[in-house]
Design a protein around this motif. Structure first.
Motif, PDB file in Angstrom:
ATOM      1  N   UNK A 129       0.834  -1.201   0.000  1.00 31.62           N
ATOM      2  CA  UNK A 129       0.000   0.000   0.000  1.00 31.62           C
ATOM      3  C   UNK A 129       0.866   1.248   0.000  1.00 31.62           C
ATOM      4  N   UNK A 130       1.942   1.217   0.781  1.00 32.64           N
ATOM      5  CA  UNK A 130       2.858   2.356   0.831  1.00 32.64           C
ATOM      6  C   UNK A 130       3.508   2.585  -0.533  1.00 32.64           C
ATOM      7  N   UNK A 138       3.783  10.512  -6.230  1.00 37.76           N
ATOM      8  CA  UNK A 138       5.085  10.852  -6.803  1.00 37.76           C
ATOM      9  C   UNK A 138       6.119  11.297  -5.779  1.00 37.76           C
ATOM     10  N   UNK A 139       5.699  12.093  -4.824  1.00 40.99           N
ATOM     11  CA  UNK A 139       6.621  12.542  -3.780  1.00 40.99           C
ATOM     12  C   UNK A 139       5.842  12.584  -2.467  1.00 40.99           C
ATOM     13  N   UNK A 158      10.997   7.589  -4.278  1.00 38.64           N
ATOM     14  CA  UNK A 158      11.111   6.284  -4.932  1.00 38.64           C
ATOM     15  C   UNK A 158      10.105   5.315  -4.315  1.00 38.64           C
ATOM     16  N   UNK A 159       9.163   4.772  -5.088  1.00 37.20           N
ATOM     17  CA  UNK A 159       8.191   3.815  -4.546  1.00 37.20           C
ATOM     18  C   UNK A 159       8.846   2.605  -3.884  1.00 37.20           C
ATOM     19  N   UNK A 160       9.999   2.157  -4.408  1.00 29.40           N
ATOM     20  CA  UNK A 160      10.692   1.031  -3.786  1.00 29.40           C
ATOM     21  C   UNK A 160      11.184   1.393  -2.391  1.00 29.40           C
ATOM     22  N   UNK A 165      10.820   1.058   3.438  1.00 34.25           N
ATOM     23  CA  UNK A 165      10.601   1.754   4.710  1.00 34.25           C
ATOM     24  C   UNK A 165       9.419   1.153   5.458  1.00 34.25           C
ATOM     25  N   UNK A 166       8.304   0.966   4.750  1.00 38.51           N
ATOM     26  CA  UNK A 166       7.105   0.418   5.386  1.00 38.51           C
ATOM     27  C   UNK A 166       7.333  -1.011   5.862  1.00 38.51           C
ATOM     28  N   UNK A 167       8.094  -1.800   5.083  1.00 40.10           N
ATOM     29  CA  UNK A 167       8.361  -3.187   5.496  1.00 40.10           C
ATOM     30  C   UNK A 167       9.238  -3.230   6.742  1.00 40.10           C
TER      31      UNK A 167
END
Length: 296
Positions: A129-130, A138-139, A158-160, A165-167
């Motif tokens: 989801x993050x 985008x940002x 960066x979506x990755x 970070x969320x993981x």
């Protein structure tokens, strides 16, 4: 008249000492109440508050904090003690309202439901989801859910990186609080509200960072109501909706839309930066407001 200044630290921090000085100037006796040492009792159907076996005998109190890292049981104990105290005397800020404001997500939800402008925001425990949120916005900015001073906030493009970070946070049992990045004009506003009126405001100008917190190096520039009437009115509405007697309201303009958004409302605000830039001393106003509440 005797009041308490409540905090959780071993020794009174600077903000508590500022309130002591403001009370002294007002001719009000003030005592330090250390939250871990405060007990609540029910005895023969009556509720009592004690500190180190001594009855807490005060007419009102200013709450400055309940603690940083604590177990759920300790949190519930401290909140329960404070709510018991607030049922007997004026406590500013009311502990229940203060803790809603301290939780960035819950406070923004309440403001949004009352029609006040807040940034697009997500709270999640799901790394996917993050990642999708970062892709769509985008940002984004990651913020600690209950942090302050801009500490721990991170800009994510960066979506990755949002996924990672969320993981990482999920693995230690911490949710991700993510907010669409606002393209500020190099500054935002801190507005200090006491008793339903603005006592002082400043622009927090940053030249070297996207963060505009004074603690992160931004400079405070005083602002008068005629310069930013919308900012002043919005700050008062926000503090009223959250039921706060005193608050630091952070508001930013998004240059892409020209609209203002409430970033957060701080129920335990610091005031050194505002005092230095405006000459206004919030502790004087806070103590005066508490005195007026006690008299009523």
């Amino acid at each position: 008249m005797r009041i308490g200044i409540i905090d959780y630290r071993r020794e009174p921090p600077r903000s508590v000492n500022d309130l002591f000085e403001a009370a002294r100037k007002r001719g009000v006796e003030a005592v330090y109440l250390k939250l871990p040492l405060i007990d609540a009792l029910i005895d023969d159907g009556k509720v009592f508050i004690k500190q180190r076996d001594e009855p807490v005998n005060i007419d009102g109190a200013v709450l400055r904090g309940i603690g940083l890292v604590m177990s759920l049981d300790v949190f519930e104990k401290r909140l329960g003690v404070l709510e018991a105290l607030a049922s007997m005397i004026p406590v500013i800020n009311n502990p229940f309202n203060a803790l809603i404001a301290k939780d960035k997500w819950r406070s923004l939800v309440r403001l949004a439901l009352h029609g006040l402008p807040v940034p697009d925001t997500m709270i999640t425990e799901n790394p996917f989801s993050a990642m999708k949120y970062a892709q769509s916005k985008r940002k984004i900015v990651y913020k600690p859910l209950t942090g302050s001073l801009g500490l721990g906030s991170a800009l994510i493009e960066d979506p990755d990186l949002a996924f990672q970070t969320a993981r990482s946070l999920m693995n230690i049992g911490v949710p991700s609080y993510l907010q669409k990045y606002l393209e500020k004009p190099g500054y935002d506003y801190r507005v200090f509200v006491v008793g339903g009126r603005v006592i002082g405001a400043m622009r927090r100008v940053s030249r070297n960072s996207w963060k505009t917190n004074i603690a992160q190096g931004a400079q405070g520039v005083p602002v008068k109501e005629e310069e930013a009437p919308e900012i002043f009115a919005t700050a008062v509405k926000a503090s009223t909706i959250l039921g706060l007697d005193y608050a630091g309201v952070d508001i930013a303009e998004d240059v892409s839309t020209g609209k203002y958004y409430i970033l957060e409302v701080n129920a335990f605000p610091y005031w050194e930066g505002l005092r230095a830039s405006t000459g206004v001393n919030p502790p004087d106003h806070i103590i005066e407001h508490l005195v007026e509440k006690i008299k009523k």
